[in-house]
Write a protein that holds these residues in place. Structure first.
Motif, PDB file in Angstrom:
ATOM      1  N   ALA A  96      34.926   2.041 -30.235  1.00  0.00           N
ATOM      2  CA  ALA A  96      33.690   2.751 -29.866  1.00  0.00           C
ATOM      3  C   ALA A  96      33.931   3.315 -28.469  1.00  0.00           C
ATOM      4  N   ASP A  97      35.096   3.935 -28.302  1.00  0.00           N
ATOM      5  CA  ASP A  97      35.558   4.345 -26.970  1.00  0.00           C
ATOM      6  C   ASP A  97      35.199   5.791 -26.648  1.00  0.00           C
ATOM      7  N   GLY A  98      34.291   6.369 -27.424  1.00  0.00           N
ATOM      8  CA  GLY A  98      33.792   7.702 -27.093  1.00  0.00           C
ATOM      9  C   GLY A  98      34.691   8.833 -27.549  1.00  0.00           C
ATOM     10  N   GLY A 107      30.699   5.657 -33.489  1.00  0.00           N
ATOM     11  CA  GLY A 107      30.116   6.478 -32.420  1.00  0.00           C
ATOM     12  C   GLY A 107      30.866   7.780 -32.264  1.00  0.00           C
ATOM     13  N   ASN A 108      30.948   8.261 -31.017  1.00  0.00           N
ATOM     14  CA  ASN A 108      31.624   9.536 -30.759  1.00  0.00           C
ATOM     15  C   ASN A 108      33.085   9.525 -31.208  1.00  0.00           C
ATOM     16  N   SER A 109      33.678   8.350 -31.298  1.00  0.00           N
ATOM     17  CA  SER A 109      35.054   8.252 -31.788  1.00  0.00           C
ATOM     18  C   SER A 109      35.157   8.729 -33.225  1.00  0.00           C
ATOM     19  N   VAL A 143      35.976  -2.030 -28.601  1.00  0.00           N
ATOM     20  CA  VAL A 143      36.537  -1.314 -27.441  1.00  0.00           C
ATOM     21  C   VAL A 143      35.556  -0.210 -27.079  1.00  0.00           C
ATOM     22  N   GLY A 144      34.895  -0.351 -25.907  1.00  0.00           N
ATOM     23  CA  GLY A 144      33.905   0.638 -25.474  1.00  0.00           C
ATOM     24  C   GLY A 144      32.514   0.045 -25.477  1.00  0.00           C
ATOM     25  N   GLY A 145      31.949  -0.090 -24.291  1.00  0.00           N
ATOM     26  CA  GLY A 145      30.588  -0.644 -24.156  1.00  0.00           C
ATOM     27  C   GLY A 145      29.608   0.441 -23.772  1.00  0.00           C
ATOM     28  N   ASN A 158      20.051  12.821 -14.889  1.00  0.00           N
ATOM     29  CA  ASN A 158      20.809  12.242 -15.986  1.00  0.00           C
ATOM     30  C   ASN A 158      20.385  12.784 -17.333  1.00  0.00           C
ATOM     31  N   ARG A 159      21.231  12.490 -18.350  1.00  0.00           N
ATOM     32  CA  ARG A 159      20.916  12.915 -19.710  1.00  0.00           C
ATOM     33  C   ARG A 159      19.818  12.043 -20.298  1.00  0.00           C
ATOM     34  N   SER A 160      19.164  12.590 -21.280  1.00  0.00           N
ATOM     35  CA  SER A 160      18.171  11.811 -22.029  1.00  0.00           C
ATOM     36  C   SER A 160      18.548  11.845 -23.495  1.00  0.00           C
ATOM     37  N   THR A 161      18.039  10.886 -24.252  1.00  0.00           N
ATOM     38  CA  THR A 161      18.326  10.828 -25.679  1.00  0.00           C
ATOM     39  C   THR A 161      17.013  10.813 -26.448  1.00  0.00           C
ATOM     40  N   ALA A 162      16.927  11.707 -27.430  1.00  0.00           N
ATOM     41  CA  ALA A 162      15.768  11.692 -28.318  1.00  0.00           C
ATOM     42  C   ALA A 162      16.054  10.693 -29.425  1.00  0.00           C
ATOM     43  N   ILE A 163      15.213   9.687 -29.507  1.00  0.00           N
ATOM     44  CA  ILE A 163      15.367   8.615 -30.494  1.00  0.00           C
ATOM     45  C   ILE A 163      14.416   8.920 -31.644  1.00  0.00           C
ATOM     46  N   GLY A 187      23.289  12.621 -32.652  1.00  0.00           N
ATOM     47  CA  GLY A 187      24.526  11.847 -32.466  1.00  0.00           C
ATOM     48  C   GLY A 187      24.295  10.346 -32.353  1.00  0.00           C
ATOM     49  N   PHE A 188      23.455   9.941 -31.433  1.00  0.00           N
ATOM     50  CA  PHE A 188      23.221   8.511 -31.248  1.00  0.00           C
ATOM     51  C   PHE A 188      22.452   7.941 -32.434  1.00  0.00           C
ATOM     52  N   ASN A 189      21.494   8.715 -32.931  1.00  0.00           N
ATOM     53  CA  ASN A 189      20.695   8.229 -34.065  1.00  0.00           C
ATOM     54  C   ASN A 189      21.584   7.921 -35.272  1.00  0.00           C
ATOM     55  N   LEU A 190      22.520   8.821 -35.540  1.00  0.00           N
ATOM     56  CA  LEU A 190      23.434   8.613 -36.669  1.00  0.00           C
ATOM     57  C   LEU A 190      24.312   7.380 -36.424  1.00  0.00           C
ATOM     58  N   ILE A 238      34.581  -4.790 -24.731  1.00  0.00           N
ATOM     59  CA  ILE A 238      35.448  -4.454 -23.594  1.00  0.00           C
ATOM     60  C   ILE A 238      35.106  -3.051 -23.109  1.00  0.00           C
ATOM     61  N   ASP A 239      34.819  -2.905 -21.822  1.00  0.00           N
ATOM     62  CA  ASP A 239      34.535  -1.557 -21.321  1.00  0.00           C
ATOM     63  C   ASP A 239      35.256  -1.293 -20.010  1.00  0.00           C
ATOM     64  N   ALA A 240      35.763  -0.065 -19.906  1.00  0.00           N
ATOM     65  CA  ALA A 240      36.545   0.316 -18.735  1.00  0.00           C
ATOM     66  C   ALA A 240      35.671   0.478 -17.487  1.00  0.00           C
ATOM     67  N   ARG A 241      34.379   0.745 -17.719  1.00  0.00           N
ATOM     68  CA  ARG A 241      33.512   0.989 -16.560  1.00  0.00           C
ATOM     69  C   ARG A 241      32.974  -0.317 -15.995  1.00  0.00           C
ATOM     70  N   SER A 242      32.834  -0.353 -14.683  1.00  0.00           N
ATOM     71  CA  SER A 242      32.268  -1.534 -14.051  1.00  0.00           C
ATOM     72  C   SER A 242      30.798  -1.635 -14.420  1.00  0.00           C
ATOM     73  N   MET A 269      26.697   3.232 -25.348  1.00  0.00           N
ATOM     74  CA  MET A 269      25.457   2.892 -26.068  1.00  0.00           C
ATOM     75  C   MET A 269      25.772   2.363 -27.465  1.00  0.00           C
ATOM     76  N   VAL A 270      26.802   2.925 -28.107  1.00  0.00           N
ATOM     77  CA  VAL A 270      27.077   2.549 -29.492  1.00  0.00           C
ATOM     78  C   VAL A 270      27.779   1.191 -29.577  1.00  0.00           C
ATOM     79  N   GLY A 271      28.818   0.983 -28.753  1.00  0.00           N
ATOM     80  CA  GLY A 271      29.506  -0.310 -28.747  1.00  0.00           C
ATOM     81  C   GLY A 271      28.539  -1.433 -28.382  1.00  0.00           C
ATOM     82  N   GLN A 306      40.283  -2.090 -19.109  1.00  0.00           N
ATOM     83  CA  GLN A 306      40.668  -0.947 -19.943  1.00  0.00           C
ATOM     84  C   GLN A 306      41.666  -1.375 -21.011  1.00  0.00           C
ATOM     85  N   VAL A 307      41.424  -0.944 -22.213  1.00  0.00           N
ATOM     86  CA  VAL A 307      42.384  -1.216 -23.287  1.00  0.00           C
ATOM     87  C   VAL A 307      43.456  -0.138 -23.211  1.00  0.00           C
ATOM     88  N   THR A 308      44.680  -0.567 -23.006  1.00  0.00           N
ATOM     89  CA  THR A 308      45.768   0.413 -22.850  1.00  0.00           C
ATOM     90  C   THR A 308      46.667   0.466 -24.082  1.00  0.00           C
TER      91      THR A 308
HETATM   92  C1  LIG Z   1      24.227  16.669 -23.676  1.00  0.00           C
HETATM   93  C2  LIG Z   1      24.056  15.652 -24.758  1.00  0.00           C
HETATM   94  C3  LIG Z   1      22.772  15.316 -25.212  1.00  0.00           C
HETATM   95  C4  LIG Z   1      22.617  14.401 -26.269  1.00  0.00           C
HETATM   96  N1  LIG Z   1      21.362  14.134 -26.737  1.00  0.00           N
HETATM   97  C5  LIG Z   1      21.214  13.307 -27.806  1.00  0.00           C
HETATM   98  C6  LIG Z   1      19.920  13.037 -28.364  1.00  0.00           C
HETATM   99  O1  LIG Z   1      18.916  13.563 -27.904  1.00  0.00           O
HETATM  100  N2  LIG Z   1      19.836  12.187 -29.436  1.00  0.00           N
HETATM  101  C7  LIG Z   1      20.949  11.596 -29.990  1.00  0.00           C
HETATM  102  O2  LIG Z   1      20.815  10.853 -30.975  1.00  0.00           O
HETATM  103  N3  LIG Z   1      22.181  11.824 -29.464  1.00  0.00           N
HETATM  104  C8  LIG Z   1      22.340  12.655 -28.402  1.00  0.00           C
HETATM  105  N4  LIG Z   1      23.588  12.877 -27.868  1.00  0.00           N
HETATM  106  C9  LIG Z   1      24.726  12.126 -28.427  1.00  0.00           C
HETATM  107  C10 LIG Z   1      24.896  10.770 -27.759  1.00  0.00           C
HETATM  108  O3  LIG Z   1      24.895  10.915 -26.366  1.00  0.00           O
HETATM  109  C11 LIG Z   1      26.208  10.146 -28.213  1.00  0.00           C
HETATM  110  O4  LIG Z   1      26.149  10.031 -29.616  1.00  0.00           O
HETATM  111  C12 LIG Z   1      26.412   8.761 -27.636  1.00  0.00           C
HETATM  112  O5  LIG Z   1      26.382   8.809 -26.246  1.00  0.00           O
HETATM  113  C13 LIG Z   1      27.766   8.232 -28.084  1.00  0.00           C
HETATM  114  O6  LIG Z   1      28.004   7.015 -27.450  1.00  0.00           O
HETATM  115  P1  LIG Z   1      29.385   6.238 -27.585  1.00  0.00           P
HETATM  116  O7  LIG Z   1      29.060   4.849 -27.170  1.00  0.00           O
HETATM  117  O8  LIG Z   1      29.991   6.488 -28.909  1.00  0.00           O
HETATM  118  O9  LIG Z   1      30.366   6.943 -26.544  1.00  0.00           O
HETATM  119  P2  LIG Z   1      30.370   6.920 -24.963  1.00  0.00           P
HETATM  120  O10 LIG Z   1      29.014   6.981 -24.425  1.00  0.00           O
HETATM  121  O11 LIG Z   1      31.346   7.972 -24.547  1.00  0.00           O
HETATM  122  O12 LIG Z   1      30.956   5.483 -24.571  1.00  0.00           O
HETATM  123  C14 LIG Z   1      32.319   5.174 -24.680  1.00  0.00           C
HETATM  124  C15 LIG Z   1      32.611   3.978 -23.799  1.00  0.00           C
HETATM  125  O13 LIG Z   1      33.955   3.565 -24.025  1.00  0.00           O
HETATM  126  C16 LIG Z   1      34.553   3.191 -22.812  1.00  0.00           C
HETATM  127  N5  LIG Z   1      35.997   3.370 -22.966  1.00  0.00           N
HETATM  128  C17 LIG Z   1      36.678   4.512 -23.272  1.00  0.00           C
HETATM  129  N6  LIG Z   1      37.987   4.267 -23.377  1.00  0.00           N
HETATM  130  C18 LIG Z   1      38.158   2.940 -23.136  1.00  0.00           C
HETATM  131  C19 LIG Z   1      39.302   2.085 -23.101  1.00  0.00           C
HETATM  132  N7  LIG Z   1      40.538   2.548 -23.343  1.00  0.00           N
HETATM  133  N8  LIG Z   1      39.130   0.780 -22.791  1.00  0.00           N
HETATM  134  C20 LIG Z   1      37.886   0.283 -22.559  1.00  0.00           C
HETATM  135  N9  LIG Z   1      36.763   1.063 -22.598  1.00  0.00           N
HETATM  136  C21 LIG Z   1      36.906   2.355 -22.877  1.00  0.00           C
HETATM  137  C22 LIG Z   1      33.929   4.117 -21.788  1.00  0.00           C
HETATM  138  O14 LIG Z   1      33.963   3.526 -20.506  1.00  0.00           O
HETATM  139  C23 LIG Z   1      32.497   4.255 -22.315  1.00  0.00           C
HETATM  140  O15 LIG Z   1      31.625   3.310 -21.741  1.00  0.00           O
HETATM  141  C24 LIG Z   1      23.757  13.794 -26.838  1.00  0.00           C
HETATM  142  C25 LIG Z   1      25.036  14.105 -26.366  1.00  0.00           C
HETATM  143  C26 LIG Z   1      25.204  15.039 -25.343  1.00  0.00           C
HETATM  144  C27 LIG Z   1      26.591  15.398 -24.883  1.00  0.00           C
END
Ligand SMILES: Cc1cc2nc3c(=O)[nH]c(=O)nc-3n(C[C@H](O)[C@H](O)[C@H](O)COP(=O)(O)OP(=O)(O)OC[C@H]3O[C@@H](n4cnc5c(N)ncnc54)[C@H](O)[C@@H]3O)c2cc1C
Length: 427
Positions: A176-178, A304-306, A15-17, A59-64, A317-320, A40-44, A19-21, A144-146
């Protein structure tokens, strides 16, 4: 019907597409375990999946880290990602109001780069496109997963979205819904939250002089700021700014007219890149450390962020999460080879045990960095203590800091190379 007799629609539902999903879906497929997976991802996907690269100001950037680049390389995605990745060849660490500073050089670490910077506008769609094209992976978006109902033998998801089935079942659900959606809360999984009382202002900035692959970490009385080098051409010299400030100041600067913002940044950063000439759209992010109290249950994993949301200043965050995803795919592959059930708690506990130390150390590192360097007095003491000011005379400390920056310090995720690289797979 008896649940134990029902055939699940999928082995694994993610659940969640984001970067991590997406990267997990790719890793599961490349592991060769043959798990039938749905992402499954809620965003088009429109606007997310782009075949062409456009430099963004907004947009944001990520250091890998170099360690993450290794994982992506073995997955076969790095050559595509690298086309628009900027290598960090040096990191300059300094303290506003004090002379000197320290330079960490990739060559001294016998590396081509300390890490790489990728714009999310390129990284995220590339990871999603790889998942979309991967064998045994079906992508449902927008959907969207409800609702989520974990059962003894399988979990049932309720979905909303045109073309999406009303319900589907899977033996394992990966959330992996953030972390912003409330699915975990409805299952009674609480989060522990520490608010840093700081916001990060994020923007892309342009300047006169070439950055030559140098990243800057600068400690100021108001909070740390980082400038990460981005794709460079004679027309565009850009870097991604992460500027940590007290919330009121962050908000005022986010809204300030461009010349006022550039003036304030120039005063805080100095003239190492010449005059700052332009700033793109500014965003402000509240900063907190958020950790889920449980990462696995029978038929459920939080990823992921969850599972953990970190302060971005340490860029971890993303690296971990990438290391978590690689370890989860490896544990699930082993379960497959042993004829096991992907949602069984003993299998998932194996994953938690493998990841505990790296998660603890990485979370502690970014939390300590933030708290120490947010405090002017403590920050200065730490700088001296760690020898940043005279870092060039303390090669041991320098190597330690460089290893943290590159993601090569501490325990490594147990990584099993994928059976097949995604780029080598047919459509
Ligand atoms: C300002 C900033 C800078 C950062 N810089 C770095 C960096 O330099 N290096 C690094 O390693 N990390 C960095 N990070 C951390 C990194 O961005 C996050 O770790 C990463 O984006 C987490 O991704 P995720 O897929 O877990 O969550 P998200 O990106 O939030 O993705 C969650 C997905 O789940 C979907 N979703 C949510 N709910 C539902 C539902 N009910 N049904 C279906 N889909 C759903 C959403 O549509 C979304 O696509 C940074 C973070 C921030 C805020």
């Amino acid at each position: 019907m008896n649940e134990s007799l029902a055939l699940p629609d999928y082995d694994i539902a993610i659940v969640g597409g984001g970067m991590v999903g997406s990267v997990l879906a790719g890793l599961l497929s490349a592991s060769g375990a043959g798990w039938r997976t749905v992402l499954i991802d809620a965003r088009s996907p429109d606007g997310l999946v782009s075949d062409h690269y456009e430099p963004h100001y907004d947009n944001r950037s990520t250091a890998i880290s170099a360690g993450s680049a290794d994982i992506l390389q073995r997955l076969g995605l790095w050559s595509r990602l690298k086309a628009h990745a900027t290598a960090i060849t040096e990191v300059h660490v300094s303290d506003q109001g004090h002379l000197g500073g320290a330079l960490i050089d990739a060559r001294e670490q016998a590396r081509d780069a300390l890490g790489y910077v990728l714009e999310n506008a390129w990284l995220a769609p590339t990871l999603r496109a790889a998942a979309d094209g991967a064998p045994e992976v079906r992508v449902l978006a927008p959907a969207q997963v409800t609702g989520l109902l974990p059962g003894r033998h399988l979990s049932t998801l309720t979905l909303k979205g045109e073309g999406a089935p009303g319900t589907l079942t899977a033996r394992l659900v990966v959330l992996a819904d953030g972390g912003a959606s409330d699915l975990h809360r409805r299952l009674g999984i609480e989060q522990v939250r520490r608010d840093y009382q700081q916001h990060a202002v994020i923007a892309n900035v342009s300047f006169e002089r070439p950055h030559r692959g140098r990243a800057y970490e600068r400690f100021t009385p108001r909070g740390p700021l980082a400038l990460l080098p981005l794709d460079e051409s004679p027309q565009a010299r850009r870097a991604a700014l992460v500027w940590t400030l007290p919330p009121g100041e962050a908000e005022a600067l986010r809204r300030a007219p461009e010349p006022e913002f550039l003036d304030a940044l120039q005063r805080a950063f100095g003239w190492r890149l010449g005059r700052l000439t332009r700033v793109g759209e500014r965003q402000s992010w509240p900063l907190a450390l958020v950790q889920a109290q449980e990462q696995v249950r029978s038929r459920l994993v939080l990823l992921g962020n969850s599972a953990h949301y970190l302060h971005p200043v340490a860029g971890q965050g993303f690296n971990l999460s990438l290391r978590d995803a690689a370890a989860l795919a490896a544990v699930l592959r082993r379960a497959r080879l042993e004829g096991g059930d992907p949602g069984a708690l003993p299998v998932l506990n194996r994953y938690v045990a493998q990841r505990a130390q790296d998660q603890r150390l990485t979370i502690q590192l970014s939390d300590k960095l933030v708290r120490v360097f947010s405090n002017r007095r403590l920050g200065l003491m730490a700088l001296r203590h760690l020898g940043f000011v005279g870092l060039d005379f303390l090669p041991g400390v320098k190597d330690w800091f460089a290893a943290q920056t590159m993601g090569t310090a501490g325990p490594r995720a147990p990584w099993e190379p994928p059976v097949q690289r995604l780029s080598e797979m047919g459509p």
